[in-house]
Design an enzyme around this catalytic site. Structure first.
Site, mmCIF file in Angstrom:
data_model
loop_
_atom_site.group_PDB
_atom_site.id
_atom_site.type_symbol
_atom_site.label_atom_id
_atom_site.label_comp_id
_atom_site.label_asym_id
_atom_site.label_seq_id
_atom_site.Cartn_x
_atom_site.Cartn_y
_atom_site.Cartn_z
ATOM 1 N N LYS A 49 0.865 -1.185 0.000
ATOM 2 C CA LYS A 49 0.000 0.000 0.000
ATOM 3 C C LYS A 49 0.898 1.230 0.000
ATOM 4 O O LYS A 49 1.951 1.245 0.656
ATOM 5 C CB LYS A 49 -0.890 -0.012 1.252
ATOM 6 N N CYS A 133 -2.377 9.796 -6.317
ATOM 7 C CA CYS A 133 -3.514 9.460 -5.450
ATOM 8 C C CYS A 133 -4.612 10.501 -5.614
ATOM 9 O O CYS A 133 -4.392 11.679 -5.384
ATOM 10 C CB CYS A 133 -3.110 9.380 -3.982
HETATM 11 O O1 RRO Z 1 -5.932 5.274 -0.809
HETATM 12 C C1 RRO Z 1 -6.570 5.669 -1.802
HETATM 13 O O2 RRO Z 1 -7.643 6.280 -1.712
HETATM 14 C C2 RRO Z 1 -6.062 5.480 -3.170
HETATM 15 C C3 RRO Z 1 -4.767 5.752 -3.558
HETATM 16 BR BR1 RRO Z 1 -3.422 6.233 -2.359
HETATM 17 C C4 RRO Z 1 -4.402 5.638 -4.937
HETATM 18 O O3 RRO Z 1 -3.257 5.885 -5.361
HETATM 19 N N1 RRO Z 1 -5.365 5.273 -5.810
HETATM 20 C C5 RRO Z 1 -6.624 5.006 -5.433
HETATM 21 O O4 RRO Z 1 -7.471 4.671 -6.282
HETATM 22 N N2 RRO Z 1 -6.962 5.103 -4.098
#
Ligand code: RRO
Length: 321
Positions: A49, A133
């Site tokens: 993650k 993100c």
């Molecule tokens: O954690 C998220 O909401 C998230 C991230 Br960091 C990302 O890079 N892409 C996404 O679809 N969700």
């Protein structure tokens, strides 16, 4: 017929992947238990993650993830255990490539995360910097602000000598206009030439989409008034278009990890045909679990056998013009 399991293997920046199929960051990779399930699965490598300096709970309102027949929408808001957690697991995952994903949002002010990865790893370590993100309220996606992206890369390049073990790539957002690919090329070219950036991952989810429930007359997820990142079938045409355009503008000078809308072996084949060296699976992994890797790899190998390919490099980037 070649039934050898590893005709889908890939050597990527000098690191050997037994097959070319990985998870997408964010999917089944937030804690040790999930990462362990990827480690023992049939994926060729796996990604953590995206991490920040401190642990984060993510966006407080739920639901923040929703599945439809055609894909997924999420607004998780970067829930993660903090970078030390993921970096300290490097020593437990030595049998398969483990890519650390780092959120760029905080790196700008503080490159300590990268120094810590360098200190912890005694061998080459892949690091995917997430500049895309879409779900942090009030925070712009770095990949969409070319001036800031350039400043960030410039700052990163001053650390080059201090990060000899790191193989750094960027996880990009989807772009929708050829002019943006040209701008990206002009910015990235010097950093590619100087070996600061060694791979690109395309694409992150398509940000700020809206899926609604017309019976309830409301969005299906809660944070950001229902806006979230789109994944799955909805995004495969955008994903392979981005991969194909990146492959062409960089003239195969930098390897690409394809991500977006892969649910079977044929989708992997299409990503590779458009220029991907490795691929990542997001929505389908969430729906099916880690068993998807063996199935998808088997389907890819069947397609390769039918077409008489014995190595992915024989068709990578070979989409006919
Ligand atoms: O954690 C998220 O909401 C998230 C991230 Br960091 C990302 O890079 N892409 C996404 O679809 N969700």
């Amino acid at each position: 017929m070649n039934t050898c399991e590893n005709i889908s293997k890939c050597s990527f920046n000098g690191i050997e992947f037994k097959n070319c199929i990985l998870n997408a960051s964010g999917c089944l990779c937030t804690d040790k238990k999930e990462l362990q399930s990827l480690y023992i699965s049939k994926c060729g490598g796996f990604v953590s993650k995206s991490c920040s300096i401190e642990k984060r709970d993510g966006n407080p309102e739920h639901p923040r993830y929703f599945e439809t027949d055609n894909g997924t929408i999420n607004s998780m808001g970067l829930p993660n255990m903090g970078y030390m957690y993921y970096v300290n697991l490097i020593k437990d995952f030595t049998e398969k490539p483990y890519i650390i994903s780092v959120a760029s949002n905080y790196l700008f002010e503080n490159l300590d995360i990268l120094l810590y990865i360098q200190e912890t790893s005694s061998f080459p370590q892949l690091v995917e910097i997430n500049v895309s993100c879409p779900n942090i309220p009030g925070k712009e996606q770095l990949g969409y602000n070319f001036n800031e992206l350039d400043k960030f890369l410039n700052r990163l390049s001053t650390y080059k000598e201090s990060l000899p073990n790191l193989i750094i790539g960027l996880k990009l957002p989807p772009y929708f206009d050829p002019a943006h690919f040209h701008r990206l090329r002009d910015i990235l070219n010097p950093y590619i030439d100087n070996n600061i950036i060694k791979f690109l991952t395309a694409i992150n989810s398509i940000g700020n989409a809206l899926i609604i429930d017309s019976v309830k007359e409301s969005p299906v997820i809660k944070p950001k008034n229902g806006l979230g990142g789109l994944g799955g079938d909805y995004i495969k045409p955008t994903a392979i278009s981005n991969i194909w355009q990146l492959y062409n503008i960089f003239e195969d000078r930098i390897p690409i990890i394809g991500c977006g809308g892969i649910k079977d072996g044929n989708d992997v084949f299409d990503h590779i045909l458009c220029g991907a060296s490795l691929v990542q699976i997001g929505s389908q992994l969430m729906k099916e679990g880690p068993e998807c890797f063996a199935r998808i790899n088997k389907e890819l190998i069947e397609i390769m056998n039918d077409k008489n390919y014995s190595n992915i490099s024989e068709f990578r980037g070979k989409l006919k013009k």
